[in-house]
Scaffold this motif. Structure first.
Motif, PDB file in Angstrom:
ATOM      1  N   GLN A  88      -3.475  13.627  -0.246  1.00  0.00           N
ATOM      2  CA  GLN A  88      -3.689  12.199  -0.512  1.00  0.00           C
ATOM      3  C   GLN A  88      -4.946  11.777   0.235  1.00  0.00           C
ATOM      4  N   HIS A 130      -5.901  -3.529  -1.393  1.00  0.00           N
ATOM      5  CA  HIS A 130      -4.595  -2.880  -1.252  1.00  0.00           C
ATOM      6  C   HIS A 130      -3.701  -3.655  -0.287  1.00  0.00           C
ATOM      7  N   ARG A 179      -8.869   4.420  -0.840  1.00  0.00           N
ATOM      8  CA  ARG A 179      -8.473   5.595  -1.613  1.00  0.00           C
ATOM      9  C   ARG A 179      -9.713   6.179  -2.271  1.00  0.00           C
ATOM     10  N   ALA A 200       6.936  13.411   4.769  1.00  0.00           N
ATOM     11  CA  ALA A 200       7.365  13.164   3.381  1.00  0.00           C
ATOM     12  C   ALA A 200       6.961  11.778   2.872  1.00  0.00           C
ATOM     13  N   CYS A 237       4.628   5.282   2.294  1.00  0.00           N
ATOM     14  CA  CYS A 237       5.570   4.873   1.240  1.00  0.00           C
ATOM     15  C   CYS A 237       6.160   3.487   1.493  1.00  0.00           C
ATOM     16  N   ARG A 245      -0.127  -5.200  -1.073  1.00  0.00           N
ATOM     17  CA  ARG A 245       1.047  -4.658  -0.371  1.00  0.00           C
ATOM     18  C   ARG A 245       1.758  -5.750   0.425  1.00  0.00           C
ATOM     19  N   ARG A 258      -8.040   9.983   1.938  1.00  0.00           N
ATOM     20  CA  ARG A 258      -8.354   8.651   2.473  1.00  0.00           C
ATOM     21  C   ARG A 258      -9.822   8.651   2.885  1.00  0.00           C
TER      22      ARG A 258
END
Ligand code: HEM
Length: 495
Positions: free
Chosen positions: A366, A112, A87, A425, A433, A116, A368
């Motif tokens: 977003q 991350h 990120r 989305a 997500c 996760r 990257r």
């Protein structure tokens, strides 16, 4: 001065098209995002893409490149060991020590991934299917409230009503303790307002990270004076501490039956893969993870439900077509339809997709960072280490992909079955997500049960003010003066 000359003429991104001022200084973004404009850089980026006819790639600030090309999305957001994606810390800086432990705030790819993986199982399709009774129970709770409203004015603020439902689901599931928002007079108002206030810190945090981080980490009495939203979030975090610590000490049996229920904290404590170092199990970090789940799991889903319901009421033919389909499977109030059965309904699926497209749960770009390979876009080489982004909002409103993009037309998903490849989305790749399965389940079950059994009409709701996304703070937001989408429940449909 030297920095400015370097950024504009000698920086590795110097050849990427875009305004020189944006390449020179972050104040360019500040001007559209903070003052005198507010949360508008997304629309300025759209305008820049139109203005620079060199292609759908522009440099939008000294650090970042923005691309507008649906077929390039997967390249930027790729997953897999050979495509590490960090990120961008400049973009994400907000939340101080309070939030930095969350997976959403883990800048480094490997960190991350570790965070996760430790909870991914909890949100898998299988786990979420097992969770269906809780989702149904909360939707029924909302239906009971709507029945109660019928005895009064029938007026309901859908944003708050659905937020109560999504909040109760996520809190019960993740923390083993429902926030019981469905029992509150104003539904989820208190928390939704706090989340809205808190998320508005994000654009500010980019420009003034130290200031915003400090705000989160100040002593409680000072925070209370400066930002009630942050104070409330911090207080909630603190209340989680004791619970987390007891679970981590294995003191989760005893007579407090509720504490035996498996939560994300049990998942992290037991760390089946054995990959988490001790510091990753620290209470502060776990509370950060918890706060993000609550935030991420509440607003996006409830907004999508509210926006979809708005259009079902407004577009009568769409609403009627969906109800007709639902009548076929939900014949009586006692009928229970499983999630896979609902997912097999073509028109409901089209409504869910269209709802996700127009609600803009997450609207922002977003960024990257590809750390191991340069990216090639047409004739441009984007050196590794560069934050690159696309914006779901701009893709979802692009008439070349979705003709008449501001119309709510579920039919488009039936006419072209391959269109789902352009539904962004939930993001894509390694950081897409985590709650996608849960959100999907809430959307299907919530829309099916509410729409099948309740008649409603719009009440004091103006599309431009209360429905359309006109501010971008990470989440898509309506006019900041909006009170939300309101309806009047006019009746309950008999079996
Ligand atoms: C309609 C509802 C939802 C939408 C549109 C949505 C959208 C998104 C998007 C676009 C991202 C990726 C952001 C990025 O690219 O960096 C994301 C991340 C995330 N979402 Fe959701 N979300 C929804 C519901 C939920 C729910 C119900 C949860 C429940 C826990 C959740 C938890 C998360 C988490 C934890 C992340 C961070 C994942 C990571 O960094 O690996 N979301 N969401």
């Amino acid at each position: 001065m030297a920095v400015g000359i370097y950024r504009v003429y000698f920086h590795p991104l110097a050849k990427i098209p875009g305004p020189k001022l944006a390449a020179l200084t972050f104040w360019y973004e500040f001007y559209y995002e903070i003052y005198p404009h507010k949360f508008q850089y997304l629309w300025k980026i759209k305008q820049l893409h139109e203005q620079y006819d060199t292609g759908p790639i522009i440099r939008i600030n000294p650090l970042q490149v923005h691309i507008h090309d649906p077929d390039y999305f997967d390249k930027i957001y790729a997953s897999g060991a050979n495509h590490k994606r960090d990120r961008c810390s400049w973009f994400h800086h907000a939340g101080g020590k309070t939030l930095s432990g969350a997976m959403l705030e883990a800048m480094d790819h490997d960190l991350h991934r570790m965070r996760r993986n430790s909870v991914a199982h909890f949100f898998s399709k299988r786990s979420v299917h097992a969770l269906e009774p809780l989702v149904v129970q909360c939707v029924q709770g909302l239906m009971d409230r709507f029945r109660g409203e019928l005895k009064n004015s029938g007026i309901v603020n859908l944003n708050y009503a659905y937020a109560a439902m999504t909040m109760d689901i996520i809190s019960e599931y993740c923390f083993g303790e429902s926030m019981k928002s469905l029992e509150r007079e104003a539904y989820g108002k208190e928390w939704l307002d706090i989340l809205h206030d808190a998320v508005q810190m994000r654009p500010l945090g980019r420009q003034f990270p130290t200031l915003v981080n400090l705000l989160f980490d100040l002593p409680p009495d000072i925070v209370a004076k400066v930002s009630p939203a942050v104070e409330k979030m911090n207080a909630w975090n603190a209340s989680l501490f004791e619970r987390i610590e007891r679970i981590m000490r294995y003191e989760d049996g005893g007579d407090e039956k509720k504490l035996q229920q498996r939560t994300i904290f049990h998942e992290i404590r037991d760390d089946v893969g054995g990959k988490l170092p001790e510091e990753e199990k620290a209470t502060l970090r776990l509370a950060a993870e918890g706060s993000t789940f609550l935030g991420a799991g509440t607003e996006t889903t409830s907004r999508t439900l509210a926006v979809a319901t708005y259009y079902l009421v407004k577009e009568r033919e769409v609403g009627e077509r969906l109800r007709e389909e639902l009548r076929g499977v939900l014949k009586s109030k006692d009928d229970r339809v499983s999630l896979p059965q609902l997912e097999a309904l073509p028109y409901l699926t089209a409504v869910v997709n269209e709802g996700l497209r127009v609600a803009h749960g997450v609207s922002s770009r977003q960024p990257r960072i590809a750390t191991q390979e340069d990216l090639q876009y047409a004739q441009w080489t984007i050196p590794r280490g560069t934050p690159v982004a696309e914006s779901a909002y701009l893709l979802h409103t692009d008439p070349a992909i979705f003709p008449d993009p501001f119309a709510f037309r579920p039919e488009r998903w039936l006419e072209d079955h391959k269109l789902t490849r352009y539904l962004f989305a939930f993001g894509r790749g390694s950081r897409s997500c985590l709650g996608m399965n849960l959100a999907t389940s809430e959307l299907y079950v919530g829309l099916a049960m509410i729409w099948r059994w309740f008649e409603m009409e719009l009440y004091e709701t103006v599309e431009e003010r209360d429905v359309l996304t006109t501010y971008d703070v990470f989440l898509g937001m309506t006019d900041l003066k909006s009170e939300g989408i309101k309806v009047r429940i006019t009746g309950e449909i008999e079996d």
